[in-house]
Enzyme design. Structure first.
Site, PDB file in Angstrom:
ATOM      1  N   THR A  53       0.802  -1.225   0.000  1.00  0.00           N
ATOM      2  CA  THR A  53       0.000   0.000   0.000  1.00  0.00           C
ATOM      3  C   THR A  53       0.838   1.281   0.000  1.00  0.00           C
ATOM      4  OG1 THR A  53      -0.065  -0.280   2.396  1.00  0.00           O
ATOM      5  CG2 THR A  53      -1.985  -1.035   1.165  1.00  0.00           C
ATOM      6  N   GLU A  54       2.156   1.133  -0.061  1.00  0.00           N
ATOM      7  CA  GLU A  54       3.035   2.290   0.114  1.00  0.00           C
ATOM      8  C   GLU A  54       2.678   3.464  -0.797  1.00  0.00           C
ATOM      9  OE1 GLU A  54       4.002  -0.853   0.124  1.00  0.00           O
ATOM     10  OE2 GLU A  54       5.545  -1.182   1.625  1.00  0.00           O
TER      11      GLU A  54
END
Ligand code: COA
Length: 265
Positions: free
Chosen positions: A135-136
């Protein structure tokens, strides 16, 4: 240590390590990274550890990087920022290269660095309602520290989709792309981990360590380039005391002397 960020305990040849910051969903900060690094160094040197089980306390396995800590980096000097990043990269490398077998026990969520931790495990057992994600990018950052390990697990095609979209995905999808190996109802998580533990305790410890090392050495190399490596590897291994005992035990229809248990020795 009262405020330790990880908790560890032993059951015979099995070492359990649990992320222990449930209030922040086991997010990884500098202290957690330092503790995991120290633990990994000690575990790598401890020949009595045959299997590691890595899990998380509370509702989820791991919510990835501690975003409060990451946000504070704006106040760090470039050197301090880089030093902390190197410490994180080193921790993932140490975990990935542990000579013993590592099982990930994933429940709830494995996001960002949490999916990274799953990537450095040899075997991952996930609860069927667990959510995964790189999800960075949703936060404007990138999965840099974990990229080599996650790429090795899921391949470039899935990595391009998942690293760029940052989308969250199911345990079933994680199974399909090779990030996890078993998906079970949460109530069956420990029993499934235990079955893997039993299998690993009856595998030769030196053979496990060498198999892991060999996989790292031959990854992405064409077979013709690794002929010598493969020949040397099996030649050394089959003449070893561990292998001689393993083959003798098979022929004599008994368990090898190095078969381990969870019971205290
Ligand atoms: N860093 C810092 N704090 C975090 C965190 C993280 N990665 N993930 C969760 N927390 C904190 C929350 O801010 C919250 O703090 P608060 O109690 O002070 O409000 C607490 O942990 C509980 O989080 P919450 O979102 O309410 O828990 P949940 O059980 O409903 O959901 C997650 C759990 C993991 C699904 C959710 O917290 C989440 O999506 N976290 C972000 C994951 C992420 O994108 N990580 C990538 C980092 S690179």
């Amino acid at each position: 240590m009262g405020d330790a960020h990880i908790r560890t305990w032993r059951a015979g040849a099995v070492e359990h390590v649990e992320l222990n910051r449930p209030d922040v969903r086991n997010a990884l900060n500098d202290q957690t990274i330092a503790e995991l690094t120290t633990w990994a160094e000690a575990t790598a040197a401890d020949r009595s550890v045959r299997v590691v089980v890595l899990g998380g306390a509370g509702k989820v396995f791991c919510a990835g990087a501690d975003l409060t800590w990451f946000r504070a980096m704006a106040g760090y000097s470039p050197e301090e920022n880089l030093r902390d990043a190197r410490a994180g990269a080193r921790m993932f490398h140490l975990l990935d290269s542990l000579p013993c077998a590592v099982i990930g026990r994933v429940h709830g969520a494995a996001l960002g660095g949490g999916s990274g931790l799953a990537s450095v495990c040899d075997i991952v057992v996930a609860a069927d309602d667990a959510v995964f994600g790189f999800t960075e990018v949703k936060l404007g950052i990138i999965p840099a520290m974990i990229a080599p390990y996650s790429l090795a697990k899921i391949g470039r095609s899935a990595a391009r989709e998942l690293f760029l979209s940052g989308r969250r995905f199911t345990a079933q999808r994680a199974l399909e792309i090779g990030l996890v190996h078993a998906v079970v109802p949460v109530a069956d998580l420990d029993a499934t981990v235990d079955r893997y533990v039993e299998e690993l305790l009856s595998s030769g410890p030196e053979a496990i360590a060498e198999a892991k090392q060999l996989l790292r050495q031959i990854a992405h190399r064409p077979p013709e380039d690794v002929q010598d490596l493969m020949a040397e590897s099996i030649a050394g291994r089959r003449a070893s005391a561990e292998a001689q005992e393993g083959m003798r035990a098979f022929l004599e229809k008994r368990a090898p002397a190095w078969k381990a248990t969870r019971d205290p020795q």
